[in-house]
Motif scaffolding. Structure first.
Motif, PDB file in Angstrom:
ATOM      1  N   LEU A  42       7.831  23.257  11.279  1.00  0.00           N
ATOM      2  CA  LEU A  42       8.423  22.083  11.914  1.00  0.00           C
ATOM      3  C   LEU A  42       9.879  22.333  12.304  1.00  0.00           C
ATOM      4  O   LEU A  42      10.298  22.015  13.425  1.00  0.00           O
ATOM      5  N   ILE A  43      10.654  22.920  11.386  1.00  0.00           N
ATOM      6  CA  ILE A  43      12.057  23.208  11.680  1.00  0.00           C
ATOM      7  C   ILE A  43      12.169  24.259  12.772  1.00  0.00           C
ATOM      8  O   ILE A  43      13.001  24.161  13.682  1.00  0.00           O
ATOM      9  N   THR A  44      11.317  25.278  12.713  1.00  0.00           N
ATOM     10  CA  THR A  44      11.354  26.351  13.717  1.00  0.00           C
ATOM     11  C   THR A  44      11.066  25.832  15.113  1.00  0.00           C
ATOM     12  O   THR A  44      11.731  26.204  16.084  1.00  0.00           O
ATOM     13  N   PHE A  70      18.058  30.705  18.188  1.00  0.00           N
ATOM     14  CA  PHE A  70      17.530  32.060  18.033  1.00  0.00           C
ATOM     15  C   PHE A  70      17.636  32.514  16.579  1.00  0.00           C
ATOM     16  O   PHE A  70      16.731  33.147  16.043  1.00  0.00           O
ATOM     17  N   MET A  71      18.777  32.177  15.950  1.00  0.00           N
ATOM     18  CA  MET A  71      19.025  32.620  14.582  1.00  0.00           C
ATOM     19  C   MET A  71      17.993  32.069  13.609  1.00  0.00           C
ATOM     20  O   MET A  71      17.531  32.773  12.710  1.00  0.00           O
ATOM     21  N   THR A  72      17.604  30.806  13.794  1.00  0.00           N
ATOM     22  CA  THR A  72      16.619  30.186  12.901  1.00  0.00           C
ATOM     23  C   THR A  72      15.289  30.931  12.954  1.00  0.00           C
ATOM     24  O   THR A  72      14.694  31.248  11.918  1.00  0.00           O
ATOM     25  N   PHE A 127      18.889  25.264   4.205  1.00  0.00           N
ATOM     26  CA  PHE A 127      19.613  26.371   4.818  1.00  0.00           C
ATOM     27  C   PHE A 127      19.228  26.546   6.278  1.00  0.00           C
ATOM     28  O   PHE A 127      20.089  26.753   7.153  1.00  0.00           O
ATOM     29  N   LEU A 128      17.935  26.427   6.587  1.00  0.00           N
ATOM     30  CA  LEU A 128      17.477  26.544   7.972  1.00  0.00           C
ATOM     31  C   LEU A 128      18.042  25.430   8.843  1.00  0.00           C
ATOM     32  O   LEU A 128      18.432  25.657  10.002  1.00  0.00           O
ATOM     33  N   ILE A 129      18.081  24.218   8.301  1.00  0.00           N
ATOM     34  CA  ILE A 129      18.628  23.091   9.065  1.00  0.00           C
ATOM     35  C   ILE A 129      20.109  23.311   9.359  1.00  0.00           C
ATOM     36  O   ILE A 129      20.583  23.077  10.481  1.00  0.00           O
ATOM     37  N   ILE A 130      20.855  23.790   8.354  1.00  0.00           N
ATOM     38  CA  ILE A 130      22.295  24.047   8.543  1.00  0.00           C
ATOM     39  C   ILE A 130      22.509  25.136   9.591  1.00  0.00           C
ATOM     40  O   ILE A 130      23.373  25.014  10.475  1.00  0.00           O
ATOM     41  N   ILE A 131      21.712  26.212   9.492  1.00  0.00           N
ATOM     42  CA  ILE A 131      21.821  27.297  10.472  1.00  0.00           C
ATOM     43  C   ILE A 131      21.498  26.794  11.877  1.00  0.00           C
ATOM     44  O   ILE A 131      22.156  27.157  12.867  1.00  0.00           O
ATOM     45  N   SER A 132      20.488  25.934  11.967  1.00  0.00           N
ATOM     46  CA  SER A 132      20.084  25.409  13.283  1.00  0.00           C
ATOM     47  C   SER A 132      21.167  24.538  13.899  1.00  0.00           C
ATOM     48  O   SER A 132      21.360  24.539  15.121  1.00  0.00           O
ATOM     49  N   PHE A 144      24.636  24.453  12.955  1.00  0.00           N
ATOM     50  CA  PHE A 144      25.947  25.111  13.114  1.00  0.00           C
ATOM     51  C   PHE A 144      25.859  26.536  13.663  1.00  0.00           C
ATOM     52  O   PHE A 144      26.875  27.176  13.839  1.00  0.00           O
ATOM     53  N   GLY A 145      24.653  27.002  13.937  1.00  0.00           N
ATOM     54  CA  GLY A 145      24.502  28.354  14.442  1.00  0.00           C
ATOM     55  C   GLY A 145      24.359  28.432  15.948  1.00  0.00           C
ATOM     56  O   GLY A 145      23.764  29.379  16.472  1.00  0.00           O
ATOM     57  N   GLY A 146      24.838  27.427  16.637  1.00  0.00           N
ATOM     58  CA  GLY A 146      24.788  27.445  18.093  1.00  0.00           C
ATOM     59  C   GLY A 146      23.557  26.813  18.688  1.00  0.00           C
ATOM     60  O   GLY A 146      23.340  26.865  19.893  1.00  0.00           O
ATOM     61  N   GLY A 147      22.718  26.203  17.854  1.00  0.00           N
ATOM     62  CA  GLY A 147      21.506  25.576  18.376  1.00  0.00           C
ATOM     63  C   GLY A 147      21.543  24.079  18.198  1.00  0.00           C
ATOM     64  O   GLY A 147      22.532  23.496  17.768  1.00  0.00           O
ATOM     65  N   ASN A 148      20.448  23.431  18.528  1.00  0.00           N
ATOM     66  CA  ASN A 148      20.322  21.982  18.340  1.00  0.00           C
ATOM     67  C   ASN A 148      18.856  21.651  18.155  1.00  0.00           C
ATOM     68  O   ASN A 148      17.983  22.500  18.303  1.00  0.00           O
ATOM     69  N   PHE A 149      18.582  20.407  17.817  1.00  0.00           N
ATOM     70  CA  PHE A 149      17.204  19.966  17.607  1.00  0.00           C
ATOM     71  C   PHE A 149      16.722  19.157  18.808  1.00  0.00           C
ATOM     72  O   PHE A 149      17.487  18.398  19.403  1.00  0.00           O
ATOM     73  N   VAL A 150      15.438  19.376  19.151  1.00  0.00           N
ATOM     74  CA  VAL A 150      14.875  18.629  20.278  1.00  0.00           C
ATOM     75  C   VAL A 150      14.388  17.273  19.785  1.00  0.00           C
ATOM     76  O   VAL A 150      14.083  17.112  18.642  1.00  0.00           O
TER      77      VAL A 150
END
Length: 260
Positions: A30-32, A38-40, A247-252, A254-260
């Motif tokens: 679900l998070i992916t 990309f990092m996630t 950890f995955l949510i934080i990376i998503s 603050f790691g240059g991505g966002n959620f749809v």
């Protein structure tokens, strides 16, 4: 298929609660899928693969062979996402003209295709984690706990059983053909494969009918009841799952991505 089933019963995670493994796989998927990062996806692919190979004890060559199965489909899907066409010359960094149409590649399309590929590949790794560490009967017991309709569960169990009937029938036919040198030449090989395919479903159908007759003779009333192994929840595993998903949510985020 048989090898997957064997590893599902004989791995280092077989003693873990099926609900723990199911929640871990499903929440990670679900998070992916919802995170445009990309990092996630790269982290999920790396962590799941390392867990299966080093912790669960799945052989590296077997796992690699499984990953190559969907790879061709993912590559074809990614190519269709990369290549675009138009009557007008857009911002292509590479293109060619054919019949008045411009076929080319855009940098935006490359990023979209790469993200699509990584998301799909990471999701496949999560599904492999579930199938290689959890037997199908335990997955079905989890679905029963979520109150999935009984007819769907029964169909899943019967289809799962008939897959092995189909594979066993195909193996018997092929062994018989090999003993008669049915694959000694290219011409004989094509003929033997055609005969195998034409006879496989007929013989599998009769074997399935025999299996149904045996079930009815043993009191089958539309529900297949099996003994379920009792598991206990591990608070350590639950905490690890929560920390990893957080950890995955934080990376998503603050790691240059966002959620749809």
């Amino acid at each position: 298929m048989i090898d997957i089933d064997q590893y599902a019963y004989n791995n280092n995670f077989s003693s873990f609660h099926p609900l723990e493994k199911s929640f871990f796989a499903l929440f990670t998927i679900l998070i992916t899928l919802t995170a445009n990062s990309f990092m996630t996806s790269i982290i999920v692919i790396s962590v799941i693969s390392l867990m299966l190979i080093t912790a669960a004890g799945i052989p590296f060559k077997f796992y690699l062979k499984l990953l190559f199965i969907p790879l061709s489909f993912l590559i074809i899907a990614s190519i269709t996402a990369v290549v675009s066409f138009s009557r007008e010359l857009n911002n292509y960094f590479f293109y060619f003209e054919l019949g008045g149409w411009f076929f080319g590649l855009e940098s935006k399309s490359l990023n979209t295709a790469a993200l699509l590929f990584l998301k799909s590949f990471a999701s496949i790794c999560c599904l492999y984690f579930l199938t290689l560490t959890t037997p199908v009967l335990e997955i079905i017991s989890v679905l029963r706990k979520f109150k999935l309709p009984e007819i769907v569960i029964e169909l899943m169990m019967l289809i799962y059983r008939f897959i092995f009937v189909l594979l066993d029938t195909a193996d018997l036919i092929r062994t018989s053909q090999l003993s008669r040198l049915g694959y000694s030449s290219i011409k004989k090989s094509f003929f033997s494969i055609a005969k195998l395919i034409s006879n496989l479903f007929i013989r599998a159908y009769y074997r399935a009918q025999g299996l149904l007759t045996a079930l009815v003779a043993r009191g089958y009333d539309g529900k297949i009841r099996v003994l379920e192994r009792k598991y206990s929840f591990s608070y350590k595993n639950i905490m690890i799952i929560i920390l990893f998903e957080t950890f995955l949510i934080i990376i998503s985020i603050f790691g240059g991505g966002n959620f749809v």
